[in-house]
Motif scaffolding. Structure first.
Motif, PDB file in Angstrom:
ATOM      1  N   ILE A  10      17.348   0.432  29.043  1.00 57.13           N
ATOM      2  CA  ILE A  10      16.447  -0.638  28.599  1.00 57.13           C
ATOM      3  C   ILE A  10      15.000  -0.166  28.609  1.00 57.13           C
ATOM      4  N   ASN A  11      14.590   0.528  29.639  1.00 60.86           N
ATOM      5  CA  ASN A  11      13.188   0.929  29.786  1.00 60.86           C
ATOM      6  C   ASN A  11      12.893   2.355  29.340  1.00 60.86           C
ATOM      7  N   ASP A  12      13.898   3.210  29.280  1.00 56.48           N
ATOM      8  CA  ASP A  12      13.650   4.625  29.005  1.00 56.48           C
ATOM      9  C   ASP A  12      13.966   5.057  27.584  1.00 56.48           C
ATOM     10  N   LEU A  13      14.788   4.306  26.860  1.00 59.18           N
ATOM     11  CA  LEU A  13      15.222   4.731  25.534  1.00 59.18           C
ATOM     12  C   LEU A  13      14.751   3.758  24.462  1.00 59.18           C
ATOM     13  N   ARG A  14      14.378   4.301  23.305  1.00 63.49           N
ATOM     14  CA  ARG A  14      13.968   3.483  22.160  1.00 63.49           C
ATOM     15  C   ARG A  14      14.680   3.999  20.930  1.00 63.49           C
ATOM     16  N   PRO A  15      15.326   3.121  20.164  1.00 60.94           N
ATOM     17  CA  PRO A  15      15.953   3.591  18.929  1.00 60.94           C
ATOM     18  C   PRO A  15      14.892   3.870  17.868  1.00 60.94           C
ATOM     19  N   VAL A  16      14.980   5.005  17.225  1.00 64.97           N
ATOM     20  CA  VAL A  16      14.065   5.368  16.135  1.00 64.97           C
ATOM     21  C   VAL A  16      14.859   5.993  15.002  1.00 64.97           C
ATOM     22  N   CYS A  17      14.320   5.908  13.806  1.00 66.58           N
ATOM     23  CA  CYS A  17      14.975   6.529  12.656  1.00 66.58           C
ATOM     24  C   CYS A  17      14.839   8.053  12.775  1.00 66.58           C
ATOM     25  N   PRO A  18      15.649   8.794  12.004  1.00 68.07           N
ATOM     26  CA  PRO A  18      15.574  10.259  12.074  1.00 68.07           C
ATOM     27  C   PRO A  18      14.184  10.824  11.763  1.00 68.07           C
ATOM     28  N   ASN A  19      13.460  10.225  10.824  1.00 66.79           N
ATOM     29  CA  ASN A  19      12.115  10.724  10.501  1.00 66.79           C
ATOM     30  C   ASN A  19      11.164  10.542  11.676  1.00 66.79           C
ATOM     31  N   CYS A  20      11.227   9.389  12.315  1.00 65.64           N
ATOM     32  CA  CYS A  20      10.357   9.149  13.471  1.00 65.64           C
ATOM     33  C   CYS A  20      10.749  10.045  14.640  1.00 65.64           C
ATOM     34  N   HIS A  21      12.045  10.295  14.808  1.00 68.54           N
ATOM     35  CA  HIS A  21      12.499  11.176  15.879  1.00 68.54           C
ATOM     36  C   HIS A  21      11.917  12.577  15.694  1.00 68.54           C
ATOM     37  N   LEU A  22      11.951  13.058  14.465  1.00 72.01           N
ATOM     38  CA  LEU A  22      11.362  14.365  14.170  1.00 72.01           C
ATOM     39  C   LEU A  22       9.859  14.355  14.452  1.00 72.01           C
ATOM     40  N   ALA A  23       9.170  13.290  14.022  1.00 73.98           N
ATOM     41  CA  ALA A  23       7.722  13.189  14.250  1.00 73.98           C
ATOM     42  C   ALA A  23       7.404  13.150  15.740  1.00 73.98           C
ATOM     43  N   LEU A  24       8.198  12.430  16.525  1.00 66.47           N
ATOM     44  CA  LEU A  24       7.964  12.359  17.966  1.00 66.47           C
ATOM     45  C   LEU A  24       8.028  13.739  18.614  1.00 66.47           C
TER      46      LEU A  24
END
Length: 47
Positions: A10-24
């Motif tokens: 709940i506090n440690d994980l955030r769902p993101v799209c593949p493009n945002c994951h790459l940017a992160l």
């Protein structure tokens, strides 16, 4: 995290799209961008 750590989904994980994951993970250095840090970077480049 070099010590034993239990992930709290709940506090440690955030769902993101593949493009945002790459940017992160595109930050040079030890740590990836934080979500708020990436949002600020994107907003600065828009204006």
């Amino acid at each position: 995290m070099n010590e034993k750590y239990e992930v709290d989904p709940i506090n440690d994980l955030r769902p993101v799209c593949p493009n945002c994951h790459l940017a992160l993970h595109s930050k040079v250095g030890d740590k990836p961008y934080g979500i708020e840090e990436l949002k600020d970077k994107i907003n600065r480049t828009k204006s």
